[in-house]
Design a protein around this motif. Structure first.
Motif, mmCIF file in Angstrom:
data_model
loop_
_atom_site.group_PDB
_atom_site.id
_atom_site.type_symbol
_atom_site.label_atom_id
_atom_site.label_comp_id
_atom_site.label_asym_id
_atom_site.label_seq_id
_atom_site.Cartn_x
_atom_site.Cartn_y
_atom_site.Cartn_z
ATOM 1 N N VAL A 47 0.801 -1.404 -0.029
ATOM 2 C CA VAL A 47 -0.090 -0.103 0.019
ATOM 3 C C VAL A 47 0.780 1.248 0.113
ATOM 4 O O VAL A 47 0.633 2.183 -0.879
ATOM 5 C CB VAL A 47 -1.056 -0.040 1.014
ATOM 6 C CG1 VAL A 47 -1.787 1.233 1.192
ATOM 7 C CG2 VAL A 47 -1.604 -1.303 1.251
ATOM 8 N N GLY A 48 2.053 1.230 0.721
ATOM 9 C CA GLY A 48 2.806 2.476 0.502
ATOM 10 C C GLY A 48 4.247 1.867 1.193
ATOM 11 O O GLY A 48 4.515 1.019 1.466
ATOM 12 N N VAL A 49 5.210 2.763 1.379
ATOM 13 C CA VAL A 49 6.544 2.833 1.617
ATOM 14 C C VAL A 49 7.112 3.900 2.376
ATOM 15 O O VAL A 49 6.665 4.881 1.890
ATOM 16 C CB VAL A 49 7.452 2.375 0.304
ATOM 17 C CG1 VAL A 49 7.453 3.219 -0.671
ATOM 18 C CG2 VAL A 49 8.758 1.837 0.685
ATOM 19 N N ILE A 50 7.835 3.460 3.415
ATOM 20 C CA ILE A 50 8.452 4.681 4.177
ATOM 21 C C ILE A 50 10.020 4.657 3.997
ATOM 22 O O ILE A 50 10.716 3.357 4.368
ATOM 23 C CB ILE A 50 8.115 4.718 5.644
ATOM 24 C CG1 ILE A 50 6.622 4.726 5.817
ATOM 25 C CG2 ILE A 50 8.824 5.924 6.445
ATOM 26 C CD1 ILE A 50 6.122 4.235 7.239
ATOM 27 N N VAL A 51 10.597 5.673 3.639
ATOM 28 C CA VAL A 51 12.164 5.582 3.276
ATOM 29 C C VAL A 51 12.749 6.231 4.820
ATOM 30 O O VAL A 51 12.523 7.320 4.895
ATOM 31 C CB VAL A 51 12.605 6.472 2.108
ATOM 32 C CG1 VAL A 51 13.953 6.553 1.954
ATOM 33 C CG2 VAL A 51 11.998 6.047 0.853
ATOM 34 N N LEU A 52 13.611 5.307 5.357
ATOM 35 C CA LEU A 52 13.823 5.611 6.795
ATOM 36 C C LEU A 52 15.200 6.379 6.551
ATOM 37 O O LEU A 52 16.158 5.940 7.027
ATOM 38 C CB LEU A 52 14.052 4.270 7.682
ATOM 39 C CG LEU A 52 12.680 3.638 7.615
ATOM 40 C CD1 LEU A 52 12.963 2.187 8.514
ATOM 41 C CD2 LEU A 52 11.679 4.224 8.453
ATOM 42 N N GLU A 53 15.331 7.633 6.299
ATOM 43 C CA GLU A 53 16.497 8.316 6.213
ATOM 44 C C GLU A 53 16.199 9.725 6.778
ATOM 45 O O GLU A 53 15.115 10.607 6.379
ATOM 46 C CB GLU A 53 17.041 8.654 4.436
ATOM 47 C CG GLU A 53 17.708 7.329 4.112
ATOM 48 C CD GLU A 53 18.873 6.676 4.804
ATOM 49 O OE1 GLU A 53 19.386 7.682 5.369
ATOM 50 O OE2 GLU A 53 18.958 5.572 4.797
ATOM 51 N N GLY A 54 16.758 10.433 7.632
ATOM 52 C CA GLY A 54 16.599 11.766 8.133
ATOM 53 C C GLY A 54 15.546 11.695 9.169
ATOM 54 O O GLY A 54 14.675 12.642 9.287
ATOM 55 N N CYS A 55 15.344 10.525 9.790
ATOM 56 C CA CYS A 55 14.190 10.448 10.669
ATOM 57 C C CYS A 55 14.692 9.823 12.055
ATOM 58 O O CYS A 55 15.873 9.378 12.339
ATOM 59 C CB CYS A 55 13.281 9.328 10.091
ATOM 60 S SG CYS A 55 13.748 7.825 10.077
ATOM 61 N N ASN A 56 13.689 9.952 12.984
ATOM 62 C CA ASN A 56 13.985 9.430 14.555
ATOM 63 C C ASN A 56 13.007 8.672 14.839
ATOM 64 O O ASN A 56 11.709 8.788 14.483
ATOM 65 C CB ASN A 56 14.261 10.536 15.586
ATOM 66 C CG ASN A 56 15.510 11.543 15.132
ATOM 67 O OD1 ASN A 56 16.631 10.829 14.718
ATOM 68 N ND2 ASN A 56 15.229 13.069 15.422
ATOM 69 N N VAL A 57 13.233 7.350 15.552
ATOM 70 C CA VAL A 57 12.238 6.463 16.045
ATOM 71 C C VAL A 57 12.473 6.650 17.777
ATOM 72 O O VAL A 57 13.145 6.685 18.205
ATOM 73 C CB VAL A 57 12.667 4.985 15.735
ATOM 74 C CG1 VAL A 57 11.552 4.104 15.945
ATOM 75 C CG2 VAL A 57 12.727 5.084 14.034
#
Length: 255
Positions: free
Chosen positions: A58-68
């Motif tokens: 359904v979608g995709v999240i590119v995990l760059e420049g983020c914080n978890v």
């Protein structure tokens, strides 16, 4: 690198190993309701599907420049993926258990290339420190170690000590000359017998002198009967002596 929906769908559903996979609850962007989705983490891309057996994400999240980070939410075991920037979207997800939440937070925090870059730098620093420590423990020598070479065996060392044989033995009238091979520097034996040398090995008998014809052709004439008899006697004595020694060694020391 250019990506389109077909390439992303193929990468999401191909047989390549996933870093993490499982069901999570995802809060909607417009509506705050949570929907159960199947998530697959591959590299720095987090895909989510409606069902586990869905053919396309359904979608995709590119995990760059983020914080978890963990967050307060109506759902238990919730955490958020926050991107820098005022207009960036924040994804709020919730796991089904405490263990699942910790596993997802850990794997998502390590998915970006920025984290991998930091890990590589730390490993390079540790490697340099270990190299300096090894060099200091070996007397402070900073020279790089050369390639390892095996120690020569006893047979190879004995071969190195042997004198080199001539490639082509010197010849006289087409025949090799005894005095020109190994041991030529020793004085010749004038006794006329082939006794043992200094190391106990039998010496070859001396060659009889050759005669040349007077017409200048250089061909050797046949040996005389007297010369052949002397040569035969010398060989017979040598064979008899060797045979006697062999019989004595076979019988052993006599009491």
């Amino acid at each position: 690198m250019k990506l389109n929906e077909r390439s992303l769908a193929f990468y999401a559903t191909c047989d390549s190993p996933a870093d993490n996979a499982g069901f999570l609850y995802k809060r909607g962007e417009r509506h705050t309701a949570y929907h159960r989705r199947w998530f697959v983490l591959k590299g720095n891309m987090l895909f989510y599907f409606e069902e586990r057996d869905s053919r396309e994400p359904v979608g995709v999240i590119v995990l760059e420049g983020c914080n978890v980070e963990l967050c307060d939410s109506a759902e238990n075991f919730a955490f958020a993926i926050r991107f820098g920037g005022s207009k960036s979207r924040t994804y709020v997800l919730a796991a089904e258990s405490q263990a699942a939440m910790e596993s997802w937070v850990k794997s998502l925090s390590r998915a970006s290339f920025d984290y991998m870059r930091l890990v590589v730098r730390e490993l390079e620093k540790q490697l340099q420190e270990m190299s300096r420590g090894l060099a200091g423990g070996c007397g402070g020598s900073q020279e790089p170690a050369g390639p390892w070479k095996p120690k020569p065996s006893g047979l190879e060392q004995s071969r190195e000590r042997l004198p080199a044989l001539p490639a082509v033995l010197p010849k006289e009238n087409g025949c090799a000359v005894w005095n020109n091979v190994l041991g030529a520097d020793r004085p010749p034996d004038t006794s006329g017998c082939g006794g043992p040398d200094e190391e106990g090995n039998p010496r070859p008998p001396p060659l009889p002198p050759r005669r040349r014809v007077s017409n200048g052709t250089g061909a050797a004439v046949a040996e005389s009967p007297s010369t052949f008899c002397r040569l035969h006697e010398q060989y017979s004595r040598e064979v008899a002596r060797l045979r006697q020694d062999w019989q004595q060694r076979r019988r052993g020391p006599q009491p």
